[in-house]
Scaffold this active site. Structure first.
Site, PDB file in Angstrom:
ATOM      1  N   CYS A 116       0.710  -1.415  -0.081  1.00  0.00           N
ATOM      2  CA  CYS A 116      -0.017  -0.023   0.086  1.00  0.00           C
ATOM      3  C   CYS A 116       0.945   1.375   0.173  1.00  0.00           C
ATOM      4  CB  CYS A 116      -1.013   0.108   1.202  1.00  0.00           C
ATOM      5  SG  CYS A 116      -2.253  -1.174   1.119  1.00  0.00           S
ATOM      6  N   LYS A 124     -14.659   8.886   1.205  1.00  0.00           N
ATOM      7  CA  LYS A 124     -13.573   8.168   1.306  1.00  0.00           C
ATOM      8  C   LYS A 124     -13.594   6.637   1.880  1.00  0.00           C
ATOM      9  CE  LYS A 124     -10.773  12.406   0.831  1.00  0.00           C
ATOM     10  NZ  LYS A 124      -9.868  13.405   1.565  1.00  0.00           N
ATOM     11  N   ASP A 140     -14.420   2.575   2.539  1.00  0.00           N
ATOM     12  CA  ASP A 140     -13.824   1.631   2.125  1.00  0.00           C
ATOM     13  C   ASP A 140     -14.390   0.820   0.937  1.00  0.00           C
ATOM     14  OD1 ASP A 140     -11.382   1.443   4.119  1.00  0.00           O
ATOM     15  OD2 ASP A 140     -13.347   1.370   5.419  1.00  0.00           O
TER      16      ASP A 140
END
Length: 343
Positions: free
Chosen positions: A15, A47, A49
């Site tokens: 990530c 924003k 998931d």
């Protein structure tokens, strides 16, 4: 196990490959007129998931995707980590996965089909652990190895977790320790000692299944997973969406073994610096140690859970049944000058 070291074929890791929050906001900012879809309960506004689409029967379909370049050398383990990370978004929304399809890029002129197969097998093993099929996918010839999943899940609408539902006066819990970015950077820089990466791999290949068990609790008001934007980045997103602030008690934040050792050796991933540059102005003043750990880009990190203080008994019953022993790492507060204050 293959002798190929996958991290030698990628410029980023896990990530940490994410585009910085600041640049991503710029990319996604659009003046184009968009349609309104009443059934779309969760889109990109806060924003969250995963996207959530109301089926009209009290449940919603969850849809998410996540992929990245290798964070470990072993192909099978890379597949496991990428799949675990992708499915985490479903659990973070309070749902359970139904199926997944793979997203796969491979430098076919550099790496063999046998190694590629190991990556897919690793991803499939995690899908089996989650009780779902890896039902297909799409592949391309790419300059660097890339793997991840597009995952579909279901959630009861009453249990849907969103970033904008946190309240002031709640405790903050984290289900996995921090430091994955620092340890994986130490490995990439060939500074890691034998065995020191193992706890990080164990964490990254552990599914966040507990999210689906926590979501029905009345005391759990918000939840997200901690990934590429670091603890402070994802906590800031919750605070911003919920119009509150938070305090993080640094000494209470769990860390993987040897994180401080490698931090002092300078094993700081570029993602941590990008993260601080993107949201550092929203955070109270920090020491260098606090900044480098709390902004550390996590891969397949834990769940960040906001829990009412009067509901801890039910919360701990669920987490202890999942083998977790958790203590609060902070609390939410009334909105103040900073989104997050680090103490």
């Amino acid at each position: 196990m293959s002798s190929v070291k996958l991290t030698e074929y990628s410029h980023g890791a896990g990530c940490g490959c994410k585009i910085s929050p600041m640049l991503l906001d710029e990319i996604l900012e659009s003046t184009q007129k968009t349609s309104v879809y009443p059934q779309l309960l969760v889109g990109n506004a806060n924003k969250d998931d995963a996207a959530a689409y109301d089926l009209g029967n009290g449940t919603s379909v969850l849809s998410t995707t996540d992929f990245f370049m290798p964070i470990v050398d072993d192909a099978f383990t890379f597949g496991q980590i990428a799949a675990t990370n992708a499915l985490s978004d479903i659990y973070a929304m309070g749902g359970k996965p139904l199926m997944a399809i793979s997203i796969f890029g491979w430098p076919i002129d550099k790496l063999s089909a046998d190694v590629a197969r190991e990556v897919i097998d690793g991803g499939r093993s995690i899908c089996e652990d989650a009780g779902i099929p890896l039902a297909g996918g799409h592949s391309i010839d790419s300059p660097e190895p890339i793997f991840g999943l597009a995952a579909t899940g279901l959630v009861d609408n009453a249990n849907l977790m969103q970033n904008d539902s946190a309240k002031k006066g709640c405790y903050i819990f984290l289900t996995k320790p921090l430091g994955i970015g620092i340890l994986s950077t130490a490995q990439k820089q060939k500074k890691i000692e034998e065995g020191h990466i193992d706890p990080a791999i164990q964490a990254m290949t552990t599914l966040n299944k507990v999210g689906a068990d926590l979501a029905p609790l009345e005391s759990v008001v918000a939840m997200t997973d901690v990934t590429g934007f670091g603890l402070l980045g994802h906590l800031s997103e919750i605070c911003e969406a919920s119009d509150i602030s938070a305090q993080v008690w640094f000494e209470k934040v769990p860390l993987l073994p040897n994180v401080e050792k490698y931090r002092q050796l300078g094993c700081i991933p570029g993602g941590a610096r990008k993260n601080f540059a993107s949201y550092g102005d929203k955070i109270s003043e920090m020491t260098q140690q606090q900044r480098e750990i709390l902004c550390d880009a996590q891969t397949s990190g834990g769940l960040l859970v906001i829990v009412k203080k009067d509901g801890l008994e039910a919360f701990k019953k669920v987490t202890e049944a999942a083998g977790l022993t958790l203590e609060p790492i902070g609390e939410t507060t009334v909105k103040s000058q900073h989104l997050v204050e680090v103490l």
